[in-house]
Each structure stands twice: as C-alpha cells, then as structure tokens.
Write a protein that holds these residues in place. Structure first.
Motif, short mmCIF file in Angstrom:
data_model
loop_
_atom_site.label_atom_id
_atom_site.label_comp_id
_atom_site.label_asym_id
_atom_site.label_seq_id
_atom_site.Cartn_x
_atom_site.Cartn_y
_atom_site.Cartn_z
N LYS A 121 0.81 -1.22 0.00
CA LYS A 121 0.00 0.00 0.00
C LYS A 121 0.84 1.27 0.00
O LYS A 121 0.30 2.36 -0.20
CB LYS A 121 -0.93 0.01 1.22
N ARG A 122 2.14 1.12 0.22
CA ARG A 122 3.00 2.31 0.25
C ARG A 122 3.22 2.85 -1.17
O ARG A 122 3.35 2.09 -2.13
CB ARG A 122 4.36 1.96 0.88
N ASP A 123 3.28 4.16 -1.28
CA ASP A 123 3.45 4.80 -2.58
C ASP A 123 4.72 4.33 -3.27
O ASP A 123 4.74 4.14 -4.50
CB ASP A 123 3.48 6.32 -2.43
N ILE A 124 5.79 4.11 -2.50
CA ILE A 124 7.06 3.77 -3.13
C ILE A 124 6.98 2.41 -3.81
O ILE A 124 7.56 2.20 -4.89
CB ILE A 124 8.21 3.82 -2.11
N PHE A 125 6.24 1.46 -3.23
CA PHE A 125 6.07 0.15 -3.86
C PHE A 125 5.22 0.27 -5.12
O PHE A 125 5.55 -0.30 -6.17
CB PHE A 125 5.41 -0.82 -2.86
N LYS A 126 4.15 1.04 -5.02
CA LYS A 126 3.28 1.24 -6.19
C LYS A 126 4.03 1.94 -7.32
O LYS A 126 3.88 1.60 -8.49
CB LYS A 126 2.06 2.07 -5.78
N GLN A 127 4.87 2.93 -6.96
CA GLN A 127 5.61 3.68 -7.97
C GLN A 127 6.64 2.80 -8.67
O GLN A 127 6.82 2.89 -9.89
CB GLN A 127 6.28 4.89 -7.33
N LEU A 128 7.33 1.95 -7.90
CA LEU A 128 8.29 1.02 -8.50
C LEU A 128 7.60 0.13 -9.53
O LEU A 128 8.12 -0.08 -10.64
CB LEU A 128 8.94 0.16 -7.42
N ASN A 129 6.45 -0.39 -9.16
CA ASN A 129 5.73 -1.26 -10.08
C ASN A 129 5.22 -0.50 -11.30
O ASN A 129 5.26 -1.00 -12.43
CB ASN A 129 4.55 -1.93 -9.36
N GLU A 130 4.74 0.71 -11.08
CA GLU A 130 4.20 1.50 -12.20
C GLU A 130 5.30 1.86 -13.19
O GLU A 130 5.10 1.76 -14.41
CB GLU A 130 3.53 2.77 -11.67
N ILE A 131 6.44 2.27 -12.69
CA ILE A 131 7.56 2.62 -13.58
C ILE A 131 8.02 1.39 -14.36
O ILE A 131 8.25 1.45 -15.57
CB ILE A 131 8.73 3.22 -12.77
N THR A 132 8.13 0.26 -13.67
CA THR A 132 8.54 -0.97 -14.34
C THR A 132 7.52 -1.36 -15.39
O THR A 132 7.88 -1.79 -16.50
CB THR A 132 8.71 -2.11 -13.32
#
Length: 322
Positions: free
Chosen positions: A203-214
């Motif tokens: 749920k953390r933004d940093i995890f979501k952002q890593l996945n979105e960029i990838t």
C-alpha cells in the motif's frame, strides 16, 4: 519500417540467466502441447520461434526449476492469448472477449473446468493448482487482481478498435499499464523467489511507484520493438504510433521520443530506489530481492528481443474455436 526498430535503450542492469535454462528449453513445449494450446502448424511455428523460455530464464533468473516452469507456462499462456486478442477475429469482438475473460477468472477462482471449456481454460486450472502447492490463497488473490487488470486492458483495446479510437498519449499510457501484462509478471517475482511482501508495503506509494515505472518500461520497450509488425497489421495501440498520430510528427521522431521516455523512466526508477526507507531487516531483505527481480525483468526483457523472431514477421491467426 525495419530501420525504425532500435535496441539503443538505456539499461544499467546486468544480464542474468537461470541455471536451469537447458532443462527449461527441453520442457518449454511440453505444457502447451499437453493442453493443446497450439491449434495448428502455424501456431506451433510461431511459438517455437518466439523463444519464450529465454524470456522466462532471463526474467526469473534466481528461482528453482519448479517455480521457473510455472513462470514459463504463465508467459506462454499470456502470449498465446495476446495473439488471439491482437491477430484473430477476437480483436474486434470486445463482448466475446468479456465473456471469455469472465470464465477465465471463474476458473482461477476455483471453478471446475468442464468438457465445454476451451483448452486455455483447462491450462489456467492447471496453473492455479500448481501455484497453490507453493503459495497462499491470499497471495493468489493478489495475483488474480493483476490478471484481471490485464484482461480488462485486452478488452479496452478491442473496444477502441471497434470504434476506431486512437487514444491520446496520457490515456494510452494508462491503458498500456493494463495490457502490458506486468501486473501478472511482477507478482510472479514474489512467487518464484519465495518472497514475503506484507500488505502495508504493497500500500506504500514507493512500492506502487516502482511497479508503475517498471510496467511503463516493459510496455514501452515492447512498443518500440514491435512497431513494424503493428504498423503492418493496423494496430494503433503502440506508444510510437500514438505519439506520431497525436503530435503529427514523423514516425522516426516519434520513435526517438519514445526512447527518450523509456530512458527517463529508467532514471526515475534508479532515483526512487536510492530513496527507499528502511522497513525493518527482514522486510528490507525481501524488498531488496524484489527490486533485483525488477532489474532482471527490465534487462531480461530487452535481452529477449535480441533472440526472439516474434516481431520480425506478420501473420494473421485463425480464430480458435471459442
């Protein structure tokens, strides 16, 4: 259009390959033939020249053979279905896709397959059974949310084809995150490498952002390498074509813009990774392995384009009997 295909994409991550690659190559046809997923000689030849086993071995380089086989079979399934969505009559039948997708999800949620189900559905039932031997129902439910996103992306593309819609750039980028299949591929890192990513971290933004960029990187690189084939088949869901169409610029300039976007996204990923906080020793260790898995996917995906012949010819598929 061959000259527009460029492999000059920035990627600072080193190539990896699973030690079981030779065994995987021997196995690679066994599962798809066992479930009759290659309906004719044309499909068989197309599958063989695609070398999906190389993609699996380079994008999941750290796992054991049993997990690697499951990842390989998932990639095979996704590409086979992707071809049906893009190259058969189903590409302009969104309501037919919706009905098939509904059944796929029912089976992955535990419904029994019957004699009326298509081979792809029987294959999904097998994947569910094998995954649950090694993963929890909770993780499988998370995985299925990603699979449902992929199916919705396929539906949206078919819907656009029916109405002749070329999406604007922002809309396309959002759509591409669905249809790229990364929402299936990235959770498989956890499965293959036996990682535990807790809910609070998801749920953390940093995890979501890593996945979105990838996700962006995987989708955009595919668009760059598949442009020639997609132009030949009238496929408008491609970042290069969307940039060309929306900004009224030559294809070569659109290709350069797409490459720039890809390279900027890599730099965003590296910056983000440098600013990851600590979540505790055990979680940090698994998160670090997950990030290594992301790196392997980005690098392995690019390496695969050097070996696959998937995007070098144009073929239309016969519509499988659905």
């Amino acid at each position: 259009m061959e000259k527009l295909i460029s492999s000059d994409l920035y990627c600072p991550f080193s190539s990896q390959i699973n030690k079981n690659i030779d065994f995987l190559e021997e196995y690679s046809l066994e599962w798809v033939l066992g479930f009759n997923l290659l309906a004719n000689e044309s499909s068989y030849q197309r599958f063989c020249k695609s070398k999906f086993f190389l993609m699996a071995a380079t994008t999941y380089p750290y796992c054991n053979f049993q997990e690697l086989k499951i990842a390989n079979d998932w990639l095979s399934w996704l590409f086979i279905w992707d071809d049906q969505c893009d190259l058969s009559e189903l590409k302009t039948k969104p309501e037919s896709l919706k009905a098939i997708h509904k059944r796929f999800l029912e089976i992955l949620n535990g419904a029994e397959v019957t004699s009326h189900d298509i081979p792809l559905s029987h294959a999904l039932s097998n994947l569910r059974e094998r995954m649950l031997e090694k993963a929890s129902v909770k993780w499988l439910n998370y995985f299925l949310c990603g699979f449902a996103k992929y199916l919705y992306g396929c539906f949206e593309e078919a819907n656009n084809r029916v109405y002749g819609i070329v999406p604007d750039t922002d809309t396309y980028i959002t759509m591409r995150r669905l249809s790229a299949g990364a929402d299936v591929a990235l959770p498989l890192i956890e499965f293959c490498d036996q990682l535990i990513i807790p809910d609070f971290l998801r749920k953390r933004d940093i995890f979501k952002q890593l996945n979105e960029i990838t996700n962006n990187l995987l989708g955009w690189s595919n668009d760059i390498f598949s442009l020639s084939r997609e132009l030949a088949t009238g496929h408008v869901h491609n970042l290069v074509f969307v940039l060309h169409y929306q900004h009224k610029i030559p294809l070569e300039e659109a290709m350069n813009r797409a490459i720039e976007m890809h390279d900027c996204e890599i730099k965003k990923l590296i910056y983000l990774e440098a600013n990851i906080p600590s979540f505790g020793e055990e979680i940090d260790a698994d998160f670090a392995k997950y990030i290594l898995g992301i790196h392997a996917w980005i690098r392995g995906n690019l390496d695969w384009y050097s070996f696959t012949a998937r995007y070098k010819t144009v073929e239309m598929l016969e519509l499988a009997k659905y």
